[in-house]
Design a protein around this motif. Structure first.
Motif, PDB file in Angstrom:
ATOM      1  N   PHE A   1      53.454  44.323  -8.942  1.00 28.41           N
ATOM      2  CA  PHE A   1      53.475  45.427 -10.119  1.00 28.41           C
ATOM      3  C   PHE A   1      51.823  45.195 -10.861  1.00 28.41           C
ATOM      4  O   PHE A   1      51.202  46.201 -11.165  1.00 28.41           O
ATOM      5  N   PHE A   2      51.641  43.586 -10.705  1.00 31.33           N
ATOM      6  CA  PHE A   2      50.389  43.582 -11.851  1.00 31.33           C
ATOM      7  C   PHE A   2      48.976  43.920 -10.996  1.00 31.33           C
ATOM      8  O   PHE A   2      48.270  44.260 -11.399  1.00 31.33           O
ATOM      9  N   VAL A   3      49.012  43.239  -9.848  1.00 33.82           N
ATOM     10  CA  VAL A   3      47.725  43.096  -9.103  1.00 33.82           C
ATOM     11  C   VAL A   3      47.131  44.555  -8.883  1.00 33.82           C
ATOM     12  O   VAL A   3      45.845  44.555  -8.995  1.00 33.82           O
ATOM     13  N   PRO A   4      47.889  45.594  -8.392  1.00 38.20           N
ATOM     14  CA  PRO A   4      47.531  46.917  -8.063  1.00 38.20           C
ATOM     15  C   PRO A   4      46.922  47.463  -9.467  1.00 38.20           C
ATOM     16  O   PRO A   4      46.051  48.454  -9.276  1.00 38.20           O
ATOM     17  N   PHE A   5      47.020  47.006 -10.517  1.00 38.68           N
ATOM     18  CA  PHE A   5      46.037  47.667 -11.921  1.00 38.68           C
ATOM     19  C   PHE A   5      44.712  47.396 -11.698  1.00 38.68           C
ATOM     20  O   PHE A   5      43.811  47.979 -12.349  1.00 38.68           O
ATOM     21  N   ILE A   6      44.304  46.605 -10.556  1.00 43.61           N
ATOM     22  CA  ILE A   6      42.936  46.148 -10.437  1.00 43.61           C
ATOM     23  C   ILE A   6      42.160  47.331  -9.851  1.00 43.61           C
ATOM     24  O   ILE A   6      41.202  47.792 -10.197  1.00 43.61           O
ATOM     25  N   PHE A   7      43.061  48.232  -9.069  1.00 46.13           N
ATOM     26  CA  PHE A   7      42.360  49.234  -8.360  1.00 46.13           C
ATOM     27  C   PHE A   7      42.922  50.546  -8.977  1.00 46.13           C
ATOM     28  O   PHE A   7      42.091  51.862  -8.857  1.00 46.13           O
ATOM     29  N   VAL A   8      44.151  50.635  -9.821  1.00 44.27           N
ATOM     30  CA  VAL A   8      44.454  52.034 -10.332  1.00 44.27           C
ATOM     31  C   VAL A   8      44.664  51.835 -11.886  1.00 44.27           C
ATOM     32  O   VAL A   8      45.844  50.942 -12.316  1.00 44.27           O
ATOM     33  N   GLY A   9      44.253  52.415 -12.644  1.00 41.69           N
ATOM     34  CA  GLY A   9      44.432  52.580 -14.022  1.00 41.69           C
ATOM     35  C   GLY A   9      44.442  51.283 -14.780  1.00 41.69           C
ATOM     36  O   GLY A   9      43.721  50.119 -14.507  1.00 41.69           O
ATOM     37  N   SER A  10      45.216  50.988 -15.891  1.00 47.28           N
ATOM     38  CA  SER A  10      45.260  49.643 -16.796  1.00 47.28           C
ATOM     39  C   SER A  10      46.761  49.493 -17.020  1.00 47.28           C
ATOM     40  O   SER A  10      47.271  50.420 -17.203  1.00 47.28           O
ATOM     41  N   PHE A  11      47.093  48.529 -17.440  1.00 49.35           N
ATOM     42  CA  PHE A  11      48.477  47.953 -17.846  1.00 49.35           C
ATOM     43  C   PHE A  11      48.798  49.022 -19.181  1.00 49.35           C
ATOM     44  O   PHE A  11      49.946  49.431 -19.299  1.00 49.35           O
ATOM     45  N   SER A  12      47.895  48.748 -20.059  1.00 51.55           N
ATOM     46  CA  SER A  12      48.203  49.364 -21.350  1.00 51.55           C
ATOM     47  C   SER A  12      48.153  50.843 -21.293  1.00 51.55           C
ATOM     48  O   SER A  12      49.041  51.500 -22.007  1.00 51.55           O
ATOM     49  N   SER A  13      47.450  51.726 -20.535  1.00 49.88           N
ATOM     50  CA  SER A  13      47.606  53.121 -20.249  1.00 49.88           C
ATOM     51  C   SER A  13      48.956  53.214 -19.436  1.00 49.88           C
ATOM     52  O   SER A  13      49.534  54.404 -19.760  1.00 49.88           O
ATOM     53  N   TYR A  14      49.355  52.468 -18.619  1.00 51.06           N
ATOM     54  CA  TYR A  14      50.572  52.741 -18.049  1.00 51.06           C
ATOM     55  C   TYR A  14      51.806  52.560 -18.935  1.00 51.06           C
ATOM     56  O   TYR A  14      52.554  53.323 -19.048  1.00 51.06           O
ATOM     57  N   VAL A  15      51.778  51.723 -19.938  1.00 52.29           N
ATOM     58  CA  VAL A  15      52.935  51.510 -21.063  1.00 52.29           C
ATOM     59  C   VAL A  15      52.903  52.845 -21.821  1.00 52.29           C
ATOM     60  O   VAL A  15      53.962  53.182 -22.150  1.00 52.29           O
ATOM     61  N   GLU A  16      51.670  53.233 -22.246  1.00 58.18           N
ATOM     62  CA  GLU A  16      51.620  54.310 -22.914  1.00 58.18           C
ATOM     63  C   GLU A  16      52.137  55.708 -22.128  1.00 58.18           C
ATOM     64  O   GLU A  16      53.046  56.295 -22.823  1.00 58.18           O
ATOM     65  N   THR A  17      51.990  55.507 -20.849  1.00 63.31           N
ATOM     66  CA  THR A  17      52.597  56.945 -20.043  1.00 63.31           C
ATOM     67  C   THR A  17      54.130  56.593 -19.890  1.00 63.31           C
ATOM     68  O   THR A  17      54.637  57.619 -20.049  1.00 63.31           O
ATOM     69  N   PHE A  18      54.311  55.228 -19.948  1.00 64.60           N
ATOM     70  CA  PHE A  18      55.937  55.061 -19.672  1.00 64.60           C
ATOM     71  C   PHE A  18      56.684  55.705 -20.848  1.00 64.60           C
ATOM     72  O   PHE A  18      57.739  56.228 -20.785  1.00 64.60           O
ATOM     73  N   PHE A  19      56.091  55.295 -22.090  1.00 62.66           N
ATOM     74  CA  PHE A  19      56.662  55.875 -23.436  1.00 62.66           C
ATOM     75  C   PHE A  19      56.625  57.266 -23.455  1.00 62.66           C
ATOM     76  O   PHE A  19      57.605  57.905 -23.986  1.00 62.66           O
ATOM     77  N   MET A  20      55.664  57.866 -23.045  1.00 65.65           N
ATOM     78  CA  MET A  20      55.535  59.322 -22.943  1.00 65.65           C
ATOM     79  C   MET A  20      56.494  60.062 -22.217  1.00 65.65           C
ATOM     80  O   MET A  20      57.128  60.970 -22.458  1.00 65.65           O
ATOM     81  N   TYR A  21      56.895  59.246 -20.960  1.00 65.46           N
ATOM     82  CA  TYR A  21      57.980  59.784 -19.880  1.00 65.46           C
ATOM     83  C   TYR A  21      59.399  59.837 -20.803  1.00 65.46           C
ATOM     84  O   TYR A  21      59.966  60.648 -20.482  1.00 65.46           O
ATOM     85  N   LEU A  22      59.545  58.595 -21.568  1.00 63.75           N
ATOM     86  CA  LEU A  22      60.898  58.468 -22.300  1.00 63.75           C
ATOM     87  C   LEU A  22      61.160  59.456 -23.105  1.00 63.75           C
ATOM     88  O   LEU A  22      62.264  59.950 -23.626  1.00 63.75           O
ATOM     89  N   ASN A  23      59.638  60.088 -23.915  1.00 60.75           N
ATOM     90  CA  ASN A  23      60.036  61.145 -24.740  1.00 60.75           C
ATOM     91  C   ASN A  23      59.798  62.438 -24.362  1.00 60.75           C
ATOM     92  O   ASN A  23      59.714  63.411 -25.066  1.00 60.75           O
ATOM     93  N   LYS A  24      60.098  62.681 -23.010  1.00 61.29           N
ATOM     94  CA  LYS A  24      59.674  64.124 -22.432  1.00 61.29           C
ATOM     95  C   LYS A  24      61.039  64.871 -22.814  1.00 61.29           C
ATOM     96  O   LYS A  24      60.668  66.165 -22.704  1.00 61.29           O
ATOM     97  N   ASN A  25      62.210  64.425 -22.999  1.00 60.77           N
ATOM     98  CA  ASN A  25      63.347  65.269 -23.410  1.00 60.77           C
ATOM     99  C   ASN A  25      63.739  66.243 -22.352  1.00 60.77           C
ATOM    100  O   ASN A  25      63.974  67.249 -22.537  1.00 60.77           O
ATOM    101  N   ILE A  26      63.556  65.732 -20.910  1.00 54.25           N
ATOM    102  CA  ILE A  26      63.970  66.660 -19.913  1.00 54.25           C
ATOM    103  C   ILE A  26      65.063  66.205 -19.037  1.00 54.25           C
ATOM    104  O   ILE A  26      65.062  64.892 -18.698  1.00 54.25           O
ATOM    105  N   TYR A  27      65.955  66.816 -18.904  1.00 55.37           N
ATOM    106  CA  TYR A  27      67.316  66.024 -18.419  1.00 55.37           C
ATOM    107  C   TYR A  27      67.793  66.944 -17.241  1.00 55.37           C
ATOM    108  O   TYR A  27      68.142  68.160 -17.362  1.00 55.37           O
ATOM    109  N   SER A  28      68.039  66.208 -16.417  1.00 60.87           N
ATOM    110  CA  SER A  28      68.616  66.875 -15.134  1.00 60.87           C
ATOM    111  C   SER A  28      70.032  67.129 -14.855  1.00 60.87           C
ATOM    112  O   SER A  28      70.836  66.499 -15.799  1.00 60.87           O
ATOM    113  N   LYS A  29      70.423  68.223 -14.526  1.00 61.17           N
ATOM    114  CA  LYS A  29      71.968  68.505 -14.198  1.00 61.17           C
ATOM    115  C   LYS A  29      72.756  67.662 -13.443  1.00 61.17           C
ATOM    116  O   LYS A  29      73.901  67.455 -13.639  1.00 61.17           O
TER     117      LYS A  29
END
Length: 372
Positions: free
Chosen positions: A202-230
């Motif tokens: 989980f943590f080592v790949p952040f060296i090559f892709v993005g950052s942990f803080s930006s991932y956390v922000e994205t994760f909370f954005m995902y939780l607030n999408k309010n899109i629900y599958s049937k």
């Protein structure tokens, strides 16, 4: 499915898939890797960094196409773009063939090959996961490899099984719950090493892709999408009770109960196809955007069912429900009708398994009382 496609001259494919998306779940993430230094900039960049490192294998060879001024749509429909997508699917095919061969305990290679063929062309695989190009197929196949190798006599393969589960969780987070299998079997040292592998994945790949803080922000954005599958708990509850604060609380309670129920059955009844099926519900119906392509995970308990079934009449009912999950035909040319049919078959299967597990638990409680 083939007969219906031929009879409708291809028209029914619209009802069998999520639409002509041009494998967008694959190309959308490839676009992020090609055009952004930090992939975690929007709510749809939901995958952990390990998966994006994996997808770099497919995006990097196409970088020069971008330098020529081509758009992602032009790249996706170019000859090399199609070739890259083909390699992406063929690599999965190779891993999946290996995983089925290892997990399916029959010595009949014909049965293994036929089962692999049927699963690859089944509705959740062909009509949903492949049609979208969704990376969930890789999370599933690494989890399947991990479960298949966990009891190997070879110590290297047993260690590889821990790494495979860690990689699966590094691709999609939720498979980390399957680490409880090793705890249920009291293999605590292996479980501890799996946690270490998981943290590295989980943590080592952040060296090559993005950052942990930006991932956390994205994760909370995902939780607030309010899109629900049937085809999820959320979609069902909102359909019945409407989208409101109380319904959301109800959904969270149901999800927590599902996880705890699966964990309880696993710890008490051990590892078998039924407890793995209950755990698979955590991959398929508890996530708000649980589309049918996540149902590829059901291939794991299905294969374990083949390894264990045939002793009871109820197994025939389970077999029919499994068949409906993977092969329910689109008699109606309405996409949601097909998807909801598969969802109902899966929920009914989980319900019957839960009743079965309750009976087993009751017998064990009675046996313990007699011993006292």
């Amino acid at each position: 499915m083939v007969l219906m496609i031929l009879n409708s001259k291809g028209k029914i494919i619209d009802a069998m898939t999520y639409g002509e998306s041009n494998f967008w779940d694959f190309w959308a993430h490839i676009e992020r890797l090609l055009t952004r230094d930090n992939v975690y900039t929007d709510a749809d960049a939901i995958f952990p960094p390990l998966l994006y490192c994996f997808l770099k294998l497919f995006s990097t060879p196409l970088s020069y196409k971008l330098s020529l001024g081509m758009t992602i749509t032009e790249i996706a429909t170019s000859g090399f773009g199609i070739l890259v997508l083909a390699v992406y699917l063929l690599f999965f095919y190779a891993l999946f063939t290996l995983a089925v061969s290892l997990l399916y305990k029959t010595t009949d290679n014909v049965k293994k090959n036929v089962l692999t063929f049927l699963l690859l062309f089944s509705y959740p695989f062909w009509g949903c996961a492949f049609e979208r190009g969704n990376p969930v197929i890789y999370a599933m196949v690494f989890l399947m490899l991990g479960i298949a190798l966990k009891d190997s006599k070879n110590v290297i393969f047993r260690e590889l099984s821990l790494i495979c589960v860690a990689v699966s969780a590094g691709f999609k987070l939720y498979p980390a719950l399957f680490g409880f299998i090793w705890i249920a079997e009291k293999r605590y040292k292996e479980a501890f090493r799996m946690i270490i592998y998981g943290l590295i994945a989980f943590f080592v790949p952040f060296i090559f892709v993005g950052s942990f803080s930006s991932y956390v922000e994205t994760f909370f954005m995902y939780l607030n999408k309010n899109i629900y599958s049937k085809t999820s708990v959320w979609g069902s509850c909102f359909l019945i009770f409407g989208d409101n604060e109380y319904t959301q609380i109800l959904c969270r309670v149901i999800i927590i109960m599902l996880i705890l129920w699966g964990l309880l059955c696993l710890l008490i009844n051990g590892v078998n196809w039924k407890t793995i099926a209950l755990f698979t519900s955590t991959q398929t119906i508890i996530i708000p955007e649980s589309y049918v392509y996540t149902y590829v995970f059901i291939a794991i308990p299905l294969i374990m069912f083949f390894n264990e079934n045939g002793k009871r009449r109820i197994d025939n009912v389970y077999a029919v429900l499994f068949a409906l999950v993977f092969t329910i035909p689109p008699f109606l040319q309405i996409q949601s009708a097909v998807l909801i049919g598969i969802y109902i078959s899966w929920v009914l299967l989980l319900f019957l398994i839960s009743i079965d597990e309750l009976i087993v638990l009751r017998k064990k409680i009675a046996e313990n009382r007699l011993k006292r």
